[in-house]
Design an enzyme around this catalytic site. Structure first.
Site, PDB file in Angstrom:
ATOM      1  N   SER A   1       0.843  -1.215  -0.024  1.00 14.81           N
ATOM      2  CA  SER A   1      -0.154   0.137   0.073  1.00 14.81           C
ATOM      3  C   SER A   1       0.805   1.262  -0.067  1.00 14.81           C
ATOM      4  CB  SER A   1      -0.838  -0.094   1.364  1.00 14.81           C
ATOM      5  OG  SER A   1      -1.401   1.326   1.496  1.00 14.81           O
TER       6      SER A   1
ATOM      7  N   TYR B   1      -1.931  -1.731  11.075  1.00 12.33           N
ATOM      8  CA  TYR B   1      -2.403  -2.431   9.714  1.00 12.33           C
ATOM      9  C   TYR B   1      -1.220  -1.821   8.636  1.00 12.33           C
ATOM     10  CZ  TYR B   1      -3.656  -1.791   4.825  1.00 12.33           C
ATOM     11  OH  TYR B   1      -3.670  -1.628   3.426  1.00 12.33           O
TER      12      TYR B   1
ATOM     13  N   LYS C   1       2.026  -3.967   6.654  1.00 13.84           N
ATOM     14  CA  LYS C   1       2.588  -3.922   5.292  1.00 13.84           C
ATOM     15  C   LYS C   1       3.848  -3.680   5.053  1.00 13.84           C
ATOM     16  CE  LYS C   1      -1.323  -4.638   3.255  1.00 13.84           C
ATOM     17  NZ  LYS C   1      -1.647  -5.997   2.550  1.00 13.84           N
TER      18      LYS C   1
END
Ligand code: UD1
Length: 340
Positions: free
Chosen positions: A127, A152, A156
């Site tokens: 992302s 979160y 990544k």
């Protein structure tokens, strides 16, 4: 059995659109999904569009034994496209361990199994969140990774490091890390699209649900940012364009064309649009008036980010093609279908 591509999270939003593109370009697909945030009916949508129902296994990628059995059962999995992950930023702040367990254990399991079974290639969903608020816009792949603003986002970043380190240590597979900007829209057939559970956290499903009368009013989070109209700027990319990039990145690795064992690509349009521009464009192209109000900033939001997609354009020969108008219309057609 013919060689297959294993798509984890293949009944999810980006996963399902990618399965369609894979099948349409001749790949055989096996989906594995735990259905925690998606529905088996998606398989019917994929079959309607492509004429082929992909193989489906309900399993959790954090379950090593189940995944080992799946690799053994299919025998010849030549690549993995790994979408399966938890993705709600706010929830990750409340339940960090769930996010670390889910997103990291599943990746580690897959990498171990790829080594065990001689799988050639991995495509990983990352992302633009790894860039935080970039110092230079548009942001390219060489920009520094900024401290993550949520568990979160951290999963990544750590996932990218896990893949990088395993390849540095001599793993035989190749990997392509794709950094998505903001995927929106739905398949033009309106057979598949985004199906958020409960109250949507992301902008476009909130916009379409408000337009459909399912939500009273859209809240625009902040109009006091240092941007031309004061609202945040993002790079919104049609999910079908994004899906196509996965096929190109995969084929590049499988055809032995990748320059390095690990490559990283931004997937965006290269254009930034503000929240208020999205609201205005949506109203213009659909003719539907949107109830909205300006509220305070959402904690953790980045002010502005958009991609420099030149590397993907040049190296992959891939470019995002859809206009934002068509993309918003596709999201609206999908919303009308699912709420009718
Ligand atoms: C978010 C995550 C990102 C993640 C992506 C996919 C953050 C900070 N980032 O992206 O890491 O990869 O989701 O799940 O959460 N907005 C409104 N009203 C709404 C909803 C959103 O004004 O009701 C605004 C937001 O402030 C933002 C823009 O719309 O400026 C896009 O928001 P959203 O769709 O949630 O995506 P991101 O926050 O960019």
């Amino acid at each position: 059995m013919a060689a297959s591509i294993l798509v984890t999270g293949g009944t999810g939003y980006i996963g399902s659109h990618t399965v369609v593109e894979l099948q349409q370009s001749g790949h055989r697909v096996i989906i594995v999904d735990n259905l925690s945030n998606s529905n088996k009916s998606v398989l019917g949508g994929i079959a309607k569009i492509t004429g082929t129902r992909p193989d489906f296994e309900q399993a959790d990628c954090t379950d090593f034994k189940a995944m080992d059995a799946l690799f053994a059962k299919y025998g010849d999995i030549k690549a993995v496209i790994h979408f399966a992950a938890s993705k709600a930023v706010g929830e990750s702040v409340e339940k960090p361990l769930l996010y670390y367990r889910n997103n990291l254990t599943s990746l580690i399991n897959l990498l171990e199994l790829m080594s065990k079974y001689g799988t050639e290639a991995l495509v990983f969903s990352s992302s633009c969140t790894v860039y935080g608020q970039p110092d230079v816009l548009p942001v390219n792949e060489d920009a520094p990774i900024k401290p993550a603003l949520s568990p979160y986002g951290n999963t990544k970043q750590i996932s990218e490091e896990i893949i990088t380190d395993s390849i540095k240590a001599g793993a035989r597979y190749k990997a392509s890390i794709l950094r998505y900007f903001n995927p929106i829209g739905a398949h033009p057939s309106a057979e598949i699209g985004e199906l958020p559970l409960g109250v949507p956290q992301n902008l476009i499903p909130y916009v379409t649900q408000t337009a459909a009368g399912l939500r009273e009013m859209l809240s625009v989070f902040g109009n006091d940012y240092n941007t031309p109209d004061g609202s945040c700027i993002r790079d919104y990319i049609h999910v079908v364009d994004l899906a196509k990039a996965h096929v190109v990145a995969l084929d590049r690795m499988l055809d032995g064309k990748s320059a390095d064992k690990l490559e990283i690509f931004n997937l965006g349009t290269g254009k930034g649009l503000s929240v208020l521009e999205i609201v205005e464009t949506f109203q213009r192209v659909t003719g539907v008036k949107l109830n909205y109000r300006i509220v305070g900033r959402r904690p953790g939001d980045i002010e502005q980010v958009w991609a420099d997609p030149e590397k993907a354009n040049k190296v992959l020969g891939w470019t995002a093609r859809e206009t934002v108008e068509e993309t918003l219309l596709s999201a609206w057609r999908w919303q009308q279908k699912i709420s009718s």
